[in-house]
Design an enzyme around this catalytic site. Structure first.
Site, PDB file in Angstrom:
ATOM      1  N   ASP A 185       0.880  -1.165   0.000  1.00 40.41           N
ATOM      2  CA  ASP A 185       0.000   0.000   0.000  1.00 40.41           C
ATOM      3  C   ASP A 185       0.918   1.215   0.000  1.00 40.41           C
ATOM      4  O   ASP A 185       1.526   1.539   1.024  1.00 40.41           O
ATOM      5  CB  ASP A 185      -0.904   0.010   1.230  1.00 40.41           C
ATOM      6  N   HIS A 186       1.025   1.878  -1.150  1.00 38.64           N
ATOM      7  CA  HIS A 186       2.052   2.915  -1.276  1.00 38.64           C
ATOM      8  C   HIS A 186       1.829   4.071  -0.304  1.00 38.64           C
ATOM      9  O   HIS A 186       2.770   4.794   0.018  1.00 38.64           O
ATOM     10  CB  HIS A 186       2.122   3.438  -2.719  1.00 38.64           C
ATOM     11  N   HIS A 248      -6.143   2.384   1.595  1.00 37.29           N
ATOM     12  CA  HIS A 248      -5.359   3.558   1.972  1.00 37.29           C
ATOM     13  C   HIS A 248      -5.870   4.236   3.244  1.00 37.29           C
ATOM     14  O   HIS A 248      -5.136   4.446   4.207  1.00 37.29           O
ATOM     15  CB  HIS A 248      -5.364   4.594   0.848  1.00 37.29           C
TER      16      HIS A 248
END
Length: 505
Positions: A185-186, A248
């Site tokens: 999950d960037h 996110h």
């Protein structure tokens, strides 16, 4: 600059090497790690794809992406020449066993050349339906003795719902150990996000007031000016809840709400994040009506340019019931947070692109100042700005210069650009390095993924079972549907926005 600690020799295989993610994010990130001295002495990057390309053609394609998207600017010829010698391309069919036998042979040849065993990182930058196929073939066709040194990196979406996420977890865990699976999950790799833990747990000032006794409410907003662009086909089957909230935004909430870990061990920190999700209040049908809002953008104006509505976008159903906006009020039912609302919102084609966490503190118990002195009074607020600016600001009251006692809000600001020189690492640099180092702290564990899906499934079921008769219900360029304002206004609050011309929203 040469780092003091480096990964072991590494073979980095990118399935989907000709895709947009590899071009925009992965290649620039790996190149910047090389420039900063973080890559091992021996490494190889293998891109796979169906397009017929030579090694040199693939290198040229990646160089174009690096020149456009690397934080270090255009690649210098001498540095690129050395780095690019480690890049290779393999035409592949992900369903063909031959592809994996060829990869296995390549890996063995590199290890023989280096006279060292290598860590093997398989990055799945492909459509989710290929995840089980690739995982199964890696286990069956690639070098058996390398399985204990193998890591598999999974891009989102990790499942389409709770059941598919459980099925994918079961498939992967039947092949790999959980310590080998990196669900990326960037957002968790962004500098400001990582600083949440530092601010909370490294400062004696904050943690004692980080609870229901002092905090009024928390807001997390991830807003985008962009529409769905060329992702209409994917997005129409996902929507804002799946695309942003489930992964996110809920991960950001976990970092804000988690209990202090006893150390920085990856599983200890991930345990605390899972605790938050398990403590969150579940939704019944009545709660959904009053706690969740959905929206879909119609045509409007973005920075002076007219844009179409969602249903007019390419590859979108003209009668689509997919939400492009979602706002939800959550509660974390534990001793620290009981009855403190957490407001989350996200949407496309909104007024501003920004990712902001706002923690608003309760008012002082008694004011000694006359009304005229506190005309511009605002409650104290701590703001983590993740993008577009990276900053952490504490909003307080101070006396305005002059002979009379007049109060107005002021900011105590930690600004990355003003404090540190140079551009901070991109999120993918942090996450790729952690993968090579074997550090899973910033990656989601299977139980965390499933707990997040379990939390939002009642909302998804309710929205999908009943078509919205109001769509589209907000114009592009606005702040979303009116019901989103009502969601937070009914509790006496308003949505916080980033400062415009020096004034806070």
């Amino acid at each position: 600059m040469k780092s003091t600690k480096q990964p072991q020799p590494t073979v980095f295989i990118i399935f989907g090497g000709t895709g947009d993610l590899a071009w925009r994010k992965l290649a620039p990130a790996l190149y910047n790690l090389y420039l900063d001295g973080w890559m091992p002495e021996h490494f190889s990057i293998i891109g796979t794809g169906r397009t017929q390309l030579s090694d040199d053609q693939f290198r040229e394609k990646l160089l174009e992406g690096i020149d456009q998207f690397s934080r270090s600017g255009k690649a210098k010829a001498d540095q690129w020449a050395i780095f690019s010698k480690n890049i290779y391309y393999q035409v592949s069919d992900l369903k063909d066993a031959k592809t994996y036998h060829e990869l296995g042979a390549r890996i063995e040849s590199y290890e023989a050349e280096w006279n060292e065993k290598a860590d093997l990182i398989y990055y799945l930058a492909v459509a989710p339906n290929f995840f089980p196929i690739i995982a199964d073939n890696i286990a069956k066709k690639c070098p058996k003795e390398g399985m204990d040194r193998t890591r598999i990196v999974i891009e989102k979406p990790f499942g389409h719902d709770l059941e598919s996420a459980k099925a994918l977890n079961k498939q992967l865990q039947g092949i790999f150990d959980e310590t080998q699976i990196y669900r990326i999950d960037h957002y968790l790799g962004k500098e400001t996000v990582q600083n949440i833990m530092a601010f909370r747990f490294a400062n004696a000032l904050l943690e004692p007031i980080w609870n229901r006794n002092y905090i009024d409410h928390v807001q997390i907003s991830v807003t985008e000016q962009l529409g769905v662009e060329d992702r209409g086909g994917y997005y129409d089957g996902a929507g804002a809840m799946r695309d942003m909230v489930q992964n996110h935004i809920l991960q950001l909430l976990c970092l804000i709400a988690m209990e202090p870990p006893i150390n920085l061990d990856a599983d200890e920190i991930r345990n605390r994040r899972v605790d938050v999700l398990r403590s969150m209040r579940r939704f019944d049908a009545d709660a959904i009506r009053f706690s969740a809002v959905r929206g879909q953008y119609g045509h409007g104006w973005i920075e002076g340019k007219e844009v179409p509505g969602y249903r007019e976008e390419p590859e979108v159903n003209p009668e689509s019931n997919t939400e492009t906006f979602a706002a939800v009020k959550f509660f974390v039912d534990n001793w620290r947070w009981q009855d403190v609302p957490f407001y989350l919102r996200t949407g496309k084609h909104l007024n501003q692109s920004a990712s902001v966490i706002s923690i608003q503190f309760k008012n002082i118990p008694h004011s000694i100042f006359p009304p005229e002195a506190a005309e511009n009074w605002q409650q104290n607020r701590l703001v983590f700005s993740i993008q577009p600016e990276m900053s952490i600001r504490l909003q307080m009251q101070a006396k305005r210069p002059g002979l009379d006692m007049t109060l107005n809000p002021v900011d105590l600001v930690f600004d990355y650009s003003g404090t540190y020189h140079g551009k901070p690492p991109e999120a993918y640099e942090t996450l790729l390095l952690d993968t090579m180092m074997g550090d899973q702290t910033l990656f989601m564990r299977s139980d965390q993924v499933e707990a997040a899906w379990e939390l939002i499934m009642p909302i998804l079921h309710a929205w999908e079972s009943k078509k919205s008769l109001s769509f589209p219900n907000y114009p592009a360029g606005s702040w979303g549907p009116e019901n989103a304002e009502a969601l937070i206004a009914q509790d006496g609050f308003h949505w916080f926005t980033l400062p415009v011309n020096g004034k806070h929203g």
